[in-house]
Design an enzyme around this catalytic site. Structure first.
Site, PDB file in Angstrom:
ATOM      1  N   GLN A 146      -7.396  -4.443   2.758  1.00 61.08           N
ATOM      2  CA  GLN A 146      -7.702  -3.475   1.717  1.00 61.08           C
ATOM      3  C   GLN A 146      -8.692  -4.081   0.740  1.00 61.08           C
ATOM      4  OE1 GLN A 146      -6.241  -0.422   1.792  1.00 61.08           O
ATOM      5  NE2 GLN A 146      -6.768   0.496  -0.178  1.00 61.08           N
ATOM      6  N   GLU A 151      -6.735  -7.552   0.182  1.00 64.25           N
ATOM      7  CA  GLU A 151      -5.326  -7.542   0.564  1.00 64.25           C
ATOM      8  C   GLU A 151      -5.192  -7.457   2.080  1.00 64.25           C
ATOM      9  OE1 GLU A 151      -3.372  -4.381  -1.889  1.00 64.25           O
ATOM     10  OE2 GLU A 151      -5.407  -4.319  -2.734  1.00 64.25           O
ATOM     11  N   TYR A 183      -6.504 -10.825  -7.512  1.00 67.21           N
ATOM     12  CA  TYR A 183      -7.857 -10.357  -7.794  1.00 67.21           C
ATOM     13  C   TYR A 183      -8.754 -11.592  -7.949  1.00 67.21           C
ATOM     14  CZ  TYR A 183      -5.836  -5.801  -9.105  1.00 67.21           C
ATOM     15  OH  TYR A 183      -5.172  -4.601  -9.126  1.00 67.21           O
ATOM     16  N   HIS A 201       3.348   0.205  -2.832  1.00 64.15           N
ATOM     17  CA  HIS A 201       3.776  -1.187  -2.938  1.00 64.15           C
ATOM     18  C   HIS A 201       5.287  -1.343  -3.096  1.00 64.15           C
ATOM     19  CE1 HIS A 201      -0.303  -2.343  -2.751  1.00 64.15           C
ATOM     20  NE2 HIS A 201      -0.624  -2.240  -4.030  1.00 64.15           N
ATOM     21  N   ASP A 215     -11.403   1.388  -2.609  1.00 60.95           N
ATOM     22  CA  ASP A 215      -9.954   1.199  -2.503  1.00 60.95           C
ATOM     23  C   ASP A 215      -9.586   1.669  -1.108  1.00 60.95           C
ATOM     24  OD1 ASP A 215      -7.322   0.672  -2.958  1.00 60.95           O
ATOM     25  OD2 ASP A 215      -7.013   2.200  -4.504  1.00 60.95           O
ATOM     26  N   HIS A 219      -1.560  -9.691  -3.835  1.00 58.12           N
ATOM     27  CA  HIS A 219      -2.471  -8.800  -4.554  1.00 58.12           C
ATOM     28  C   HIS A 219      -3.308  -9.562  -5.596  1.00 58.12           C
ATOM     29  CE1 HIS A 219      -3.955  -5.053  -6.225  1.00 58.12           C
ATOM     30  NE2 HIS A 219      -3.187  -4.354  -5.393  1.00 58.12           N
ATOM     31  N   ASN A 229       0.830  -1.196   0.000  1.00 55.27           N
ATOM     32  CA  ASN A 229       0.000   0.000   0.000  1.00 55.27           C
ATOM     33  C   ASN A 229       0.874   1.258   0.000  1.00 55.27           C
ATOM     34  OD1 ASN A 229      -2.410   1.742   0.353  1.00 55.27           O
ATOM     35  ND2 ASN A 229      -3.400  -0.186   0.898  1.00 55.27           N
ATOM     36  N   ARG A 230       0.334   2.375   0.480  1.00 55.12           N
ATOM     37  CA  ARG A 230       0.975   3.677   0.270  1.00 55.12           C
ATOM     38  C   ARG A 230       1.730   4.184   1.498  1.00 55.12           C
ATOM     39  NH1 ARG A 230      -3.657   3.272  -2.623  1.00 55.12           N
ATOM     40  NH2 ARG A 230      -3.521   3.935  -4.806  1.00 55.12           N
TER      41      ARG A 230
END
Length: 324
Positions: free
Chosen positions: A268, A288, A175, A103, A230, A173, A77-78
């Site tokens: 997440q 996540e 999907y 990431h 998100d 990650h 993440n950020r």
């Protein structure tokens, strides 16, 4: 089973490992620790691939941003402003999401080739992240073990040690599209999370922990996931020594059910509203398991600090079933 999967532009070979147990088949790449596919049966007994991925290596190299199935780090993440301070020392990271680090930066763990070795019912990936990689301090020895339990559940166990104080937060990650086609917007989601971390326009947490009651973030009772997410959810269980179930994703059409158990304090939810071709918007849902975004800049969040002599450990288990 190991097989050659392709060769990177610099000549580095990439291998694919196939794991099969309990009616589930999983394929993992040495490039990026990517979960390429997960095949599970539906209500009709037919197996389908319930993840998004590419059939060839060139697809992953040419489309790096969605992080399809990837192992992400050093920090998932950020991190705001691509910087944080540790023990009074400022560390500048690679900015790859506007002014922020996402990431792990432009050459994060998802773009590295990992050493791979067979373990019982699985594969262990490992690498050494040198001091200063992506701007992160400390030489980090890290591993991720992908294995299948007897019932076909996919277990990912992460470990890391460092030679200098640093921060670490790893996740996967993948999907998920339990229908195996179309979009995942109609999937039903349940999350054991009474709070979430609201974000600013750059998707950086404000520091608040807001309640989900009466908002579109309330998934405590299962409902359609829809789109427009998100966001990090604060799991009610907090950090735990062993994985505890925190999420359930269900596709009414196929009957396929995914459960998520983790040791992590956050999750997440990303509905992939802006996936590019060859995929379509909302084709998959990312769940996540993680530390909270930007934790190094929020001392009130659960710590992601790792010191020499300590071992970072994290586990997430993806279980599969069918509901009539």
């Amino acid at each position: 089973m190991r097989e050659h999967f392709g060769t990177l532009p610099d000549g580095t070979p990439v291998h694919r490992w196939t794991l099969e147990r309990g009616g589930v088949r999983v394929r993992v790449l040495s490039y990026g620790g990517i979960v390429q596919s997960v095949e599970v049966p539906g209500r009709d007994g037919q197996r389908a691939d319930v993840t998004l991925g590419f059939p060839e290596l060139d697809g992953y190299v040419g489309h790096p941003q969605p992080y399809l199935g990837a192992l992400v780090g050093r920090y998932a993440n950020r991190v705001a402003g691509a910087r944080f301070t540790l023990d009074g020392r400022a560390h500048a990271l690679e900015a790859n999401d506007g002014p922020n680090c996402l990431h792990g930066g432009a050459r994060g763990f998802d773009k590295q080739v990992w050493e791979a070795e067979s373990v019982e019912h699985g594969v262990r990936l490992s690498r050494v992240s040198p001091d200063g990689e992506g701007g992160f301090p400390g030489r980090l020895e890290v591993s991720a073990t992908y294995s299948l339990d007897a019932d076909g559940a996919l277990r990912i166990a992460y470990e890391a040690v460092t030679d200098a104080p640093t921060v670490v937060a790893l996740t996967n990650h993948t999907y998920w599209n339990l229908a195996g086609a179309g979009t995942a917007s109609g999937h039903e989601l349940r999350l054991a999370a009474s709070r979430f971390t609201p974000v600013d326009p750059a998707l950086i947490p404000t520091g608040a922990l807001d309640g989900v009651a009466g908002t579109r973030f309330d998934f405590r009772a299962a409902r359609k996931v829809g789109s427009g997410y998100d966001h990090n959810f604060v799991l009610d269980k907090g950090v735990t020594g062993a994985p505890e179930e925190v999420a359930e994703l269900y596709d009414p059409a196929s009957g396929r059910l995914l459960t998520v158990a983790t040791t992590e304090p956050g999750l997440q939810l990303y509905t992939a509203d802006h996936l590019d071709a060859p995929f379509i918007a909302c084709e998959g849902v990312a769940l996540e398991t993680q530390a909270f975004p930007d934790s190094p800049n929020h001392p009130e969040f659960p710590s992601t600090r790792l010191l020499p002599g300590e071992v970072y450990r994290s586990q997430t288990v993806y279980g599969f079933g069918v509901r009539d």
